[in-house]
Design an enzyme around this catalytic site. Structure first.
Site, PDB file in Angstrom:
ATOM      1  N   LYS A  56     -45.010 -34.932  22.905  1.00 32.44           N
ATOM      2  CA  LYS A  56     -43.727 -34.419  22.419  1.00 32.44           C
ATOM      3  C   LYS A  56     -42.646 -35.483  22.625  1.00 32.44           C
ATOM      4  O   LYS A  56     -42.626 -36.145  23.678  1.00 32.44           O
ATOM      5  CB  LYS A  56     -43.388 -33.130  23.185  1.00 32.44           C
ATOM      6  CG  LYS A  56     -42.146 -32.405  22.692  1.00 32.44           C
ATOM      7  CD  LYS A  56     -41.957 -31.095  23.460  1.00 32.44           C
ATOM      8  CE  LYS A  56     -40.763 -30.291  23.005  1.00 32.44           C
ATOM      9  NZ  LYS A  56     -40.622 -28.993  23.724  1.00 32.44           N
ATOM     10  N   SER A  79     -40.173 -24.955  20.740  1.00 31.98           N
ATOM     11  CA  SER A  79     -39.730 -26.213  20.189  1.00 31.98           C
ATOM     12  C   SER A  79     -40.816 -27.290  20.058  1.00 31.98           C
ATOM     13  O   SER A  79     -40.618 -28.258  19.341  1.00 31.98           O
ATOM     14  CB  SER A  79     -38.604 -26.787  21.051  1.00 31.98           C
ATOM     15  OG  SER A  79     -39.081 -27.098  22.344  1.00 31.98           O
ATOM     16  N   SER A 101     -41.653 -22.904  24.777  1.00 33.93           N
ATOM     17  CA  SER A 101     -41.846 -23.938  23.758  1.00 33.93           C
ATOM     18  C   SER A 101     -43.250 -24.501  23.613  1.00 33.93           C
ATOM     19  O   SER A 101     -43.551 -25.117  22.599  1.00 33.93           O
ATOM     20  CB  SER A 101     -40.893 -25.096  24.015  1.00 33.93           C
ATOM     21  OG  SER A 101     -39.638 -24.773  23.502  1.00 33.93           O
TER      22      SER A 101
HETATM   23  N1  GLN Z   1     -36.516 -21.030  22.318  1.00 35.38           N
HETATM   24  C1  GLN Z   1     -36.103 -21.388  23.630  1.00 35.38           C
HETATM   25  C2  GLN Z   1     -34.815 -22.166  23.589  1.00 35.38           C
HETATM   26  O1  GLN Z   1     -34.391 -22.448  22.541  1.00 35.38           O
HETATM   27  C3  GLN Z   1     -37.190 -22.146  24.328  1.00 35.38           C
HETATM   28  C4  GLN Z   1     -37.137 -23.599  24.184  1.00 35.38           C
HETATM   29  C5  GLN Z   1     -38.072 -24.332  25.086  1.00 35.38           C
HETATM   30  O2  GLN Z   1     -38.943 -23.755  25.730  1.00 35.38           O
HETATM   31  N2  GLN Z   1     -37.853 -25.631  25.195  1.00 35.38           N
HETATM   32  O3  GLN Z   1     -34.234 -22.486  24.571  1.00 35.38           O
END
Ligand code: GLN
Length: 483
Positions: free
Chosen positions: A78, A153, A177
């Site tokens: 990532k 994400s 994410s």
């Molecule tokens: N959807 C969550 C956020 O926007 C999780 C994001 C993540 O785990 N990095 O914060």
């Protein structure tokens, strides 16, 4: 070349001389070229280095020299995890050309074990989002149907593994994410216990709740990666020593006699019918294997989305303050700007979701509102932790759907932040309480879209969590990705 094999199968083929690391990397790169136009998983590729590394591993194998455990497996990372030779953009214009001077600990560990990093994969900018649509480089697409979101994400991680563009990926999970794209792309994704895996070199979004976690097509591959990346790191004081745990050994121990709690607040309101049906079917399969299943109520979950977005945004507003474009960034032309105007000009280059979080975070921390929002959110977090501790006195695992709904179309929810935030209801509890959670692919909907089931265990119980996940995986026979 069958690129869909598991890590274990790869190792045996390469050890028997049936394939070479170079052939496998070259075929993987061909696959990337063939499908990237449809799915857009990668932000940056590192093809020449990958091929050179593969050749040198093949040479070591021939010469019977020491080789690392991964023997040249193609891995994607990532793009918020630092890699010294390849840029780390966080899918942001603000870091578009940033090359880290060092590798994240997880990256050095993988490199030491002869994993080959073939490229950096897409995410929502600074990991803020649930669909990968908030990337400065454009959205990733779901390999099961490119009109649909792949989750986020860590969308690029889910997509690259699902579309056979690599064998394994590392993502980060602050509020789901790793698990959301795993669920939406029909692959396995683990959020380890807070403190099991080093965050050194992970670009911080909300440091008190996030962890780096593996994404792979099979539970056994996730266990294999965890063996290498888990453990204390002197660069990250929040990590603990994992001891002598081997996550691969006894993976088939089964779940006979184990107690599983079905989390009511995660399975009732707003859950798609097909997702509910899949959850029920997963439970009955686990019961057939000898597990006992009881309902568990965790009523603090109704406050979890509010608490999570308060805490995560507060931490984000402080972590992202360092992007002032003085130490790293892009050429803005400094002439004529007074400092504050300069910094605000820089920050107007963040995407809309990042700006929203920074503003919200600064607000909930500000004098006069701190007690009302931030402190209250921390109280919810403490309450959740005590409810979780109580639950694990009664059961060995908790279970729920990973995502309450099926993947949806790209663009469908992008203008509705609150709707997107609410989709995290089933994943964020694990982050706020620190416990490990995994998404296992379980079913494919009538429309051909994946459904993942989530299992939680108590802190540092990854070994039994992976055993339960393996048992669930063995009850499924899922179609291959139609790409
Ligand atoms: N959807 C969550 C956020 O926007 C999780 C994001 C993540 O785990 N990095 O914060």
């Amino acid at each position: 070349m069958n690129l869909g094999i598991s890590a274990t199968e790869y190792l045996s083929l390469i050890r028997n001389g049936e394939i070479s690391a170079e052939e496998f990397i070259a075929s993987t790169l061909d696959r990337v070229h063939a499908v990237e136009g449809k799915v857009h998983a990668y932000i940056t590729m590192d093809e020449q280095n990958a091929l050179n590394k593969a050749r040198s591993i093949d040479k070591k194998i021939k010469a019977k020299e020491r080789t690392g455990l991964f023997l040249g497996m193609p891995i994607s990372i990532k793009d918020n995890i630092c890699t010294s030779g390849i840029r780390t953009t966080c899918a942001s214009k603000v870091l578009e050309n940033f090359v880290s001077p060092y590798d994240a600990t997880v990256v050095s560990k993988l490199k030491y074990e002869d994993a080959i990093i073939i490229g950096k994969v897409n995410l929502d900018e600074f990991a803020m989002g649930s669909t990968t649509e908030f990337s400065y480089f454009g959205p990733s697409r779901n390999p099961w149907n490119p009109e649909y979101v792949p989750g986020g994400s860590s969308g690029g991680s889910g997509v690259s593994v699902s579309a056979l563009e690599c064998m394994i990926s590392l993502g980060s999970d602050t509020g789901g994410s790793v698990r959301s794209p795993a669920s939406f792309c029909s692959v396995v994704g683990l959020k380890p216990t807070y403190g099991l895996v080093s965050r050194y070199g992970l670009v911080s979004y909300a440091h008190s709740i996030e962890q780096i976690g593996p994404v792979a097509r099979k539970v056994q591959d996730v266990a294999f990666v965890l063996n290498t990346i888990a453990g204390h790191d002197p660069h990250d004081d929040t990590t603990v020593e994992k001891g002598a745990v081997d996550y691969v050994e006894d993976l088939d121990a089964g779940i006979k006699g184990k107690k599983i709690g079905l989390v009511q607040q995660m399975t009732e309101d707003g859950v798609d019918k097909e997702v509910s049906a899949a959850t029920n079917s997963a439970i009955s399969k686990l019961q057939d294997l000898g597990a006992e299943c009881i309902p568990i109520s965790l009523d603090s979950i109704v406050h979890s989305v509010a608490a999570y977005y308060t805490i995560a945004s507060a931490e984000a507003s402080s972590n992202l303050e360092r992007y002032d474009n003085l130490r790293y960034g892009f050429d803005l032309g400094t002439e004529g700007y007074e400092f504050k105007a300069y910094v605000s000009k820089v920050r107007s280059n963040f995407g809309p979701e990042v700006i929203r979080r920074m503003l919200l975070g600064a607000f909930v921390l500000s004098a006069g509102y701190y007690g009302k929002y931030y402190l209250k959110a921390q109280k919810v977090r403490a309450m959740m932790k005590s409810q979780i501790d109580e639950a694990f006195k009664k059961v060995d695992f908790l279970i729920a759907p990973t995502m309450p709904i099926l993947p949806f179309k790209i663009g469908e929810k992008i203008n509705n932040p609150l709707t997107l935030y609410l989709l995290d209801i089933n994943t964020i509890m694990a982050n706020l309480t620190g416990i490990p959670a995994i998404s296992v692919p379980f079913a494919i909907s009538n429309m051909g879209l994946p459904i993942g089931i989530q299992i939680f265990a108590n802190s540092f119980q990854e070994k039994s969590l992976l055993q339960a996940s393996y048992a669930l995986q063995q009850t499924t026979r899922l179609p291959e990705v139609p790409l």
